[in-house]
Motif scaffolding. Structure first.
Motif, mmCIF file in Angstrom:
data_model
loop_
_atom_site.group_PDB
_atom_site.id
_atom_site.type_symbol
_atom_site.label_atom_id
_atom_site.label_comp_id
_atom_site.label_asym_id
_atom_site.label_seq_id
_atom_site.Cartn_x
_atom_site.Cartn_y
_atom_site.Cartn_z
ATOM 1 N N GLU A 67 0.830 -1.209 0.000
ATOM 2 C CA GLU A 67 0.000 0.000 0.000
ATOM 3 C C GLU A 67 0.861 1.254 0.000
ATOM 4 O O GLU A 67 0.502 2.262 -0.636
ATOM 5 N N ASP A 116 -5.039 -14.235 3.689
ATOM 6 C CA ASP A 116 -6.443 -14.425 3.352
ATOM 7 C C ASP A 116 -6.726 -13.816 1.977
ATOM 8 O O ASP A 116 -5.824 -13.296 1.307
ATOM 9 N N ARG A 117 -7.981 -13.884 1.555
ATOM 10 C CA ARG A 117 -8.328 -13.432 0.204
ATOM 11 C C ARG A 117 -8.034 -11.954 -0.001
ATOM 12 O O ARG A 117 -7.408 -11.564 -0.991
ATOM 13 N N ASP A 118 -8.464 -11.108 0.927
ATOM 14 C CA ASP A 118 -8.260 -9.672 0.755
ATOM 15 C C ASP A 118 -6.781 -9.310 0.751
ATOM 16 O O ASP A 118 -6.341 -8.466 -0.035
ATOM 17 N N GLN A 119 -6.019 -9.946 1.625
ATOM 18 C CA GLN A 119 -4.584 -9.658 1.667
ATOM 19 C C GLN A 119 -3.908 -10.051 0.354
ATOM 20 O O GLN A 119 -3.095 -9.293 -0.188
ATOM 21 N N THR A 120 -4.234 -11.233 -0.146
ATOM 22 C CA THR A 120 -3.609 -11.699 -1.380
ATOM 23 C C THR A 120 -3.973 -10.800 -2.551
ATOM 24 O O THR A 120 -3.120 -10.452 -3.382
ATOM 25 N N ARG A 121 -5.236 -10.404 -2.615
ATOM 26 C CA ARG A 121 -5.647 -9.502 -3.696
ATOM 27 C C ARG A 121 -4.920 -8.169 -3.606
ATOM 28 O O ARG A 121 -4.517 -7.592 -4.620
ATOM 29 N N THR A 122 -4.737 -7.675 -2.397
ATOM 30 C CA THR A 122 -4.036 -6.406 -2.202
ATOM 31 C C THR A 122 -2.591 -6.507 -2.673
ATOM 32 O O THR A 122 -2.066 -5.602 -3.319
ATOM 33 N N THR A 143 -2.555 -6.881 -6.848
ATOM 34 C CA THR A 143 -3.093 -5.831 -7.705
ATOM 35 C C THR A 143 -2.096 -4.690 -7.930
ATOM 36 O O THR A 143 -1.627 -4.061 -6.979
ATOM 37 N N THR A 178 -7.130 -15.928 -4.106
ATOM 38 C CA THR A 178 -7.769 -14.706 -4.600
ATOM 39 C C THR A 178 -9.201 -14.931 -5.051
ATOM 40 O O THR A 178 -10.014 -14.003 -5.042
#
Length: 327
Positions: free
Chosen positions: A154, A175-181, A184, A203
């Motif tokens: 970030e 987790d899903r949100d962390q991996t997507r972050t 991306t 993801t």
């Protein structure tokens, strides 16, 4: 190009098992596994993904900035890294915890079972990349404390710094949100073949979904080399260096990343970057420990010429100290 490498800094405890791990697994009892392996030997080596990548980059003359958290037991390791061209000025030293530990058992087929104790790495989340001076051109976000990985990613977006995502060993914890972050917006996404499947599961995205969110996806394929994909271009597959003696697979992917990123820093193509990465990986594969090989320019050029032709060796030789390699 100034490259900062964030991630784990650890001591590796490497053991070998003369049999096959798979032979000890009972298919219908995998829900209650209790195994103990009698190892033939033990090697204690310097490691950690960020330190390994930095070691390789330092050996190639890039002067990388290592960013991570260690304990007060880091002093000797720090001297070693500095001697090999690594800038350790951004390393955080914990007053309470020891440097992380990696324990790994390798069988005769090069299959591995490993465990990682985070230790001081838990404090990596307190490191602020905005304090790096000068600002790096590229940040590698390698396996680390999960909150640190997210924060670094970030921060790169906020500061407009290009970043490479290398979640690899931490995919099991993310987790899903962390991996997507983490994925991306990455200019480069690094995984091995197994991790590429795990990343899709984490993801919830399709292969194509990932490709439209990154610049290039680099997947190492072990003995089959490396695959590089983009959303709108042809797939590039580069074979591995053949006939390499396998001493220890630990850290081979990190050596590949160092060679790949170094070639990119020199303005080379993805093809040449992958070839240098595979050449570096071949040197690491032939030694026990992630930082036991040397990025010898003459040897690298000889490997490049033998595996990929004289044009590859000639183009990269100019950046490897202008070395003259035996033809």
């Amino acid at each position: 190009m100034r490259i900062a490498v964030t991630g784990s800094i650890a001591t590796d405890h490497l053991m070998t098992f003369p049999g096959r791990i798979a032979d000890q697994l009972i298919p219908d009892r995998l829900d209650r596994v209790s195994l103990s392996f009698l190892a033939d030997d033990l090697e204690v080596r310097r490691g950690g993904v960020a330190a390994n990548i930095s070691y390789g980059l330092g050996g190639l003359g890039l002067g990388p900035v290592l960013v991570g958290a260690v304990g007060s037991d880091f002093a000797e390791y720090e001297v070693w890294l500095k001697e090999h061209g690594v800038d350790t000025g951004a390393v955080h030293v914990s007053a309470r915890r020891q440097t992380a530990r990696f324990l790994c058992l390798t069988d005769q087929d090069a299959n591995q079972i490993a465990a990682f104790y985070a230790g001081a790495m838990a404090e990596a989340r307190d490191i602020d990349l905005s304090r790096l001076d000068p600002v790096p051109d590229l940040v590698v976000v390698a396996p680390d404390d999960p909150e640190a990985m997210v924060r670094h990613t970030e921060r790169c977006r906020a500061l407009g710094i290009a970043f490479a995502a290398d979640p690899s060993q931490q995919l099991a914890r993310l987790d899903r949100d962390q991996t997507r972050t983490l994925v991306t917006g990455a200019r480069w996404l690094f995984t091995n073949e197994y991790e590429s499947t795990l990343l899709l599961e984490r993801t919830g995205w399709s292969h194509e979904d990932v490709l439209v969110r990154v610049g290039s996806w680099v997947t190492t394929l072990g003995a089959d080399g490396v695959r590089i994909e983009t959303a709108d271009g042809p797939v590039l597959i580069v074979p591995a260096v053949a006939g390499v003696r396998i001493a220890d697979p630990t850290g081979v992917g990190d050596a590949f990343r160092a060679g790949f990123l170094a070639a990119l820093a020199w303005g080379q193509s993805r093809l040449r970057a992958a070839q240098l990465g595979c050449a570096m990986a071949s040197l690491a594969l032939g030694e026990v420990g992630s930082q036991s090989y040397e990025a010898d320019p003459a040897l690298l050029c000889a490997v490049l010429a033998a595996s990929y032709g004289t044009a590859a060796a000639d183009e990269l030789a100019a950046h490897l100290g202008g070395v003259l390699w035996p033809r």
